[in-house]
Design a protein around this motif. Structure first.
Motif, PDB file in Angstrom:
ATOM      1  N   LEU A 173       0.489 -34.752  38.288  1.00 21.05           N
ATOM      2  CA  LEU A 173       0.075 -36.116  37.946  1.00 21.05           C
ATOM      3  C   LEU A 173       0.542 -37.122  38.999  1.00 21.05           C
ATOM      4  O   LEU A 173      -0.186 -38.052  39.341  1.00 21.05           O
ATOM      5  N   CYS A 174       1.734 -36.923  39.508  1.00 21.09           N
ATOM      6  CA  CYS A 174       2.250 -37.813  40.550  1.00 21.09           C
ATOM      7  C   CYS A 174       1.378 -37.724  41.806  1.00 21.09           C
ATOM      8  O   CYS A 174       1.056 -38.743  42.421  1.00 21.09           O
ATOM      9  N   ASP A 175       0.996 -36.520  42.164  1.00 20.26           N
ATOM     10  CA  ASP A 175       0.095 -36.339  43.308  1.00 20.26           C
ATOM     11  C   ASP A 175      -1.257 -37.012  43.046  1.00 20.26           C
ATOM     12  O   ASP A 175      -1.837 -37.628  43.948  1.00 20.26           O
ATOM     13  N   LYS A 176      -1.742 -36.907  41.819  1.00 16.84           N
ATOM     14  CA  LYS A 176      -3.008 -37.543  41.458  1.00 16.84           C
ATOM     15  C   LYS A 176      -2.898 -39.066  41.596  1.00 16.84           C
ATOM     16  O   LYS A 176      -3.789 -39.715  42.157  1.00 16.84           O
ATOM     17  N   ALA A 177      -1.814 -39.642  41.099  1.00 13.01           N
ATOM     18  CA  ALA A 177      -1.609 -41.093  41.218  1.00 13.01           C
ATOM     19  C   ALA A 177      -1.520 -41.497  42.687  1.00 13.01           C
ATOM     20  O   ALA A 177      -2.125 -42.492  43.107  1.00 13.01           O
ATOM     21  N   ALA A 178      -0.800 -40.712  43.474  1.00 14.19           N
ATOM     22  CA  ALA A 178      -0.635 -41.032  44.896  1.00 14.19           C
ATOM     23  C   ALA A 178      -1.945 -40.894  45.664  1.00 14.19           C
ATOM     24  O   ALA A 178      -2.164 -41.609  46.643  1.00 14.19           O
ATOM     25  N   SER A 179      -2.826 -40.006  45.215  1.00 17.55           N
ATOM     26  CA  SER A 179      -4.111 -39.857  45.902  1.00 17.55           C
ATOM     27  C   SER A 179      -4.991 -41.094  45.693  1.00 17.55           C
ATOM     28  O   SER A 179      -5.858 -41.387  46.508  1.00 17.55           O
ATOM     29  N   ILE A 180      -4.756 -41.807  44.592  1.00 17.36           N
ATOM     30  CA  ILE A 180      -5.508 -43.027  44.322  1.00 17.36           C
ATOM     31  C   ILE A 180      -4.855 -44.220  45.014  1.00 17.36           C
ATOM     32  O   ILE A 180      -5.517 -45.037  45.626  1.00 17.36           O
ATOM     33  N   TRP A 181      -3.526 -44.298  44.879  1.00 20.73           N
ATOM     34  CA  TRP A 181      -2.786 -45.411  45.474  1.00 20.73           C
ATOM     35  C   TRP A 181      -1.374 -44.955  45.809  1.00 20.73           C
ATOM     36  O   TRP A 181      -0.498 -44.955  44.946  1.00 20.73           O
ATOM     37  N   PRO A 182      -1.136 -44.558  47.075  1.00 16.12           N
ATOM     38  CA  PRO A 182       0.203 -44.095  47.461  1.00 16.12           C
ATOM     39  C   PRO A 182       1.223 -45.237  47.384  1.00 16.12           C
ATOM     40  O   PRO A 182       0.892 -46.390  47.643  1.00 16.12           O
ATOM     41  N   SER A 183       2.434 -44.890  47.015  1.00 17.83           N
ATOM     42  CA  SER A 183       3.495 -45.899  46.966  1.00 17.83           C
ATOM     43  C   SER A 183       4.837 -45.240  47.239  1.00 17.83           C
ATOM     44  O   SER A 183       4.993 -44.031  47.110  1.00 17.83           O
ATOM     45  N   GLU A 184       5.812 -46.072  47.594  1.00 18.26           N
ATOM     46  CA  GLU A 184       7.167 -45.559  47.806  1.00 18.26           C
ATOM     47  C   GLU A 184       7.738 -45.017  46.500  1.00 18.26           C
ATOM     48  O   GLU A 184       8.453 -44.020  46.496  1.00 18.26           O
ATOM     49  N   GLU A 185       7.407 -45.670  45.397  1.00 17.39           N
ATOM     50  CA  GLU A 185       7.904 -45.205  44.106  1.00 17.39           C
ATOM     51  C   GLU A 185       7.364 -43.814  43.789  1.00 17.39           C
ATOM     52  O   GLU A 185       8.106 -42.951  43.314  1.00 17.39           O
ATOM     53  N   THR A 186       6.095 -43.583  44.062  1.00 18.23           N
ATOM     54  CA  THR A 186       5.511 -42.263  43.834  1.00 18.23           C
ATOM     55  C   THR A 186       6.232 -41.219  44.670  1.00 18.23           C
ATOM     56  O   THR A 186       6.509 -40.118  44.195  1.00 18.23           O
ATOM     57  N   ASP A 187       6.566 -41.574  45.899  1.00 19.52           N
ATOM     58  CA  ASP A 187       7.314 -40.649  46.762  1.00 19.52           C
ATOM     59  C   ASP A 187       8.684 -40.333  46.168  1.00 19.52           C
ATOM     60  O   ASP A 187       9.112 -39.176  46.160  1.00 19.52           O
ATOM     61  N   ARG A 188       9.363 -41.362  45.647  1.00 20.33           N
ATOM     62  CA  ARG A 188      10.677 -41.145  45.025  1.00 20.33           C
ATOM     63  C   ARG A 188      10.548 -40.281  43.767  1.00 20.33           C
ATOM     64  O   ARG A 188      11.387 -39.420  43.499  1.00 20.33           O
ATOM     65  N   MET A 189       9.484 -40.524  43.014  1.00 23.21           N
ATOM     66  CA  MET A 189       9.258 -39.724  41.808  1.00 23.21           C
ATOM     67  C   MET A 189       9.031 -38.264  42.171  1.00 23.21           C
ATOM     68  O   MET A 189       9.637 -37.369  41.570  1.00 23.21           O
ATOM     69  N   PRO A 205       6.992 -51.945  38.628  1.00 22.07           N
ATOM     70  CA  PRO A 205       6.491 -52.872  39.640  1.00 22.07           C
ATOM     71  C   PRO A 205       5.204 -53.561  39.205  1.00 22.07           C
ATOM     72  O   PRO A 205       4.361 -52.970  38.537  1.00 22.07           O
ATOM     73  N   ASP A 206       5.079 -54.808  39.585  1.00 20.93           N
ATOM     74  CA  ASP A 206       3.862 -55.594  39.357  1.00 20.93           C
ATOM     75  C   ASP A 206       3.497 -55.745  37.890  1.00 20.93           C
ATOM     76  O   ASP A 206       2.352 -55.979  37.562  1.00 20.93           O
ATOM     77  N   GLN A 207       4.451 -55.629  37.004  1.00 22.96           N
ATOM     78  CA  GLN A 207       4.165 -55.794  35.587  1.00 22.96           C
ATOM     79  C   GLN A 207       4.900 -57.034  35.107  1.00 22.96           C
ATOM     80  O   GLN A 207       6.031 -56.961  34.662  1.00 22.96           O
ATOM     81  N   GLU A 208       4.279 -58.170  35.239  1.00 23.82           N
ATOM     82  CA  GLU A 208       4.898 -59.426  34.871  1.00 23.82           C
ATOM     83  C   GLU A 208       4.339 -59.922  33.553  1.00 23.82           C
ATOM     84  O   GLU A 208       3.278 -59.531  33.121  1.00 23.82           O
ATOM     85  N   GLY A 209       5.078 -60.806  32.926  1.00 26.65           N
ATOM     86  CA  GLY A 209       4.650 -61.372  31.653  1.00 26.65           C
ATOM     87  C   GLY A 209       3.526 -62.370  31.840  1.00 26.65           C
ATOM     88  O   GLY A 209       3.199 -62.777  32.947  1.00 26.65           O
ATOM     89  N   ILE A 210       2.941 -62.773  30.736  1.00 29.70           N
ATOM     90  CA  ILE A 210       1.825 -63.709  30.747  1.00 29.70           C
ATOM     91  C   ILE A 210       2.135 -64.834  29.779  1.00 29.70           C
ATOM     92  O   ILE A 210       2.699 -64.610  28.731  1.00 29.70           O
ATOM     93  N   SER A 211       1.744 -66.030  30.129  1.00 31.87           N
ATOM     94  CA  SER A 211       1.826 -67.125  29.179  1.00 31.87           C
ATOM     95  C   SER A 211       0.455 -67.767  29.088  1.00 31.87           C
ATOM     96  O   SER A 211      -0.404 -67.544  29.933  1.00 31.87           O
TER      97      SER A 211
END
Length: 185
Positions: A128-144, A162-168
């Motif tokens: 699954l990690c490889d699948k996610a990285a094939s769509i959008w590679p990231s440093e976090e995916t590499d660490r995982m 990452p990139d998960q901020e709240g909304i008002s």
């Protein structure tokens, strides 16, 4: 769209969706959004138990709003406090979040990978990690991937994914380093 732009689009869509339901008389999506935002604040403050509780409430209120489920799955999988981790339950919530979109979203796939790793299923987690990285590679995916190859769960140092901020209702994002929570109840 660039990957970062997708996060902005999704945040706007969450707010617009909740407002549309509100106008039709259904208060649950707006309440779920408010509870989710409180969960994001609790997570950012390091109150993992409270964050999990709030994400679970929000996921129950609005099953068409996948972010509480994916945040709960992520926190159940990667929580620095090992006593709060539950890989099996994380898998359930990660799949629930993925089922909303019926498409491959790298962050959600990465969350499912973390859940499988937290359950000790490292081959599935790596796939699954490889699948996610094939769509959008990231440093976090590499660490995982590195953790999974070593037979370890990925543990989040602290804070929200990452990139998960709240909304008002007033805006999207952060103000002064704090997440916006909104007052929708």
């Amino acid at each position: 769209l660039l990957h970062g732009d997708q996060h902005v689009v999704h945040r706007v869509q969450r707010l617009h969706r909740a407002q549309a339901y509100w106008e039709m008389g259904d208060k649950k999506p707006m309440a779920a959004l408010a509870i989710y935002n409180k969960g994001v604040e609790a997570l950012a403050a390091g109150d993992y138990g409270e964050a999990m509780h709030l994400f679970g409430q929000a996921a129950t209120l609005d099953c068409g709003f996948p972010w509480p489920a994916t945040h709960l799955a992520w926190t159940l999988s990667t929580c620095p406090d090992e006593r709060l981790r539950d890989g099996r339950l994380a898998i359930v919530y990660a799949i629930m979040a993925l089922d909303v979109f019926k498409t491959d979203i790298p962050d959600f796939i990465g969350t499912l990978a973390a859940a499988y790793a937290a359950s000790g299923e490292f081959e599935k987690a790596l796939w699954l990690c490889d699948k996610a990285a094939s769509i959008w590679p990231s440093e976090e995916t590499d660490r995982m991937r590195q953790a999974f190859r070593q037979g370890s769960a990925y543990v989040e140092p602290s804070g929200p994914p990452p990139d998960q901020e709240g909304i008002s209702r007033e805006g999207i994002g952060r103000v002064g380093g704090r997440f916006l929570a909104g007052d929708f109840q």
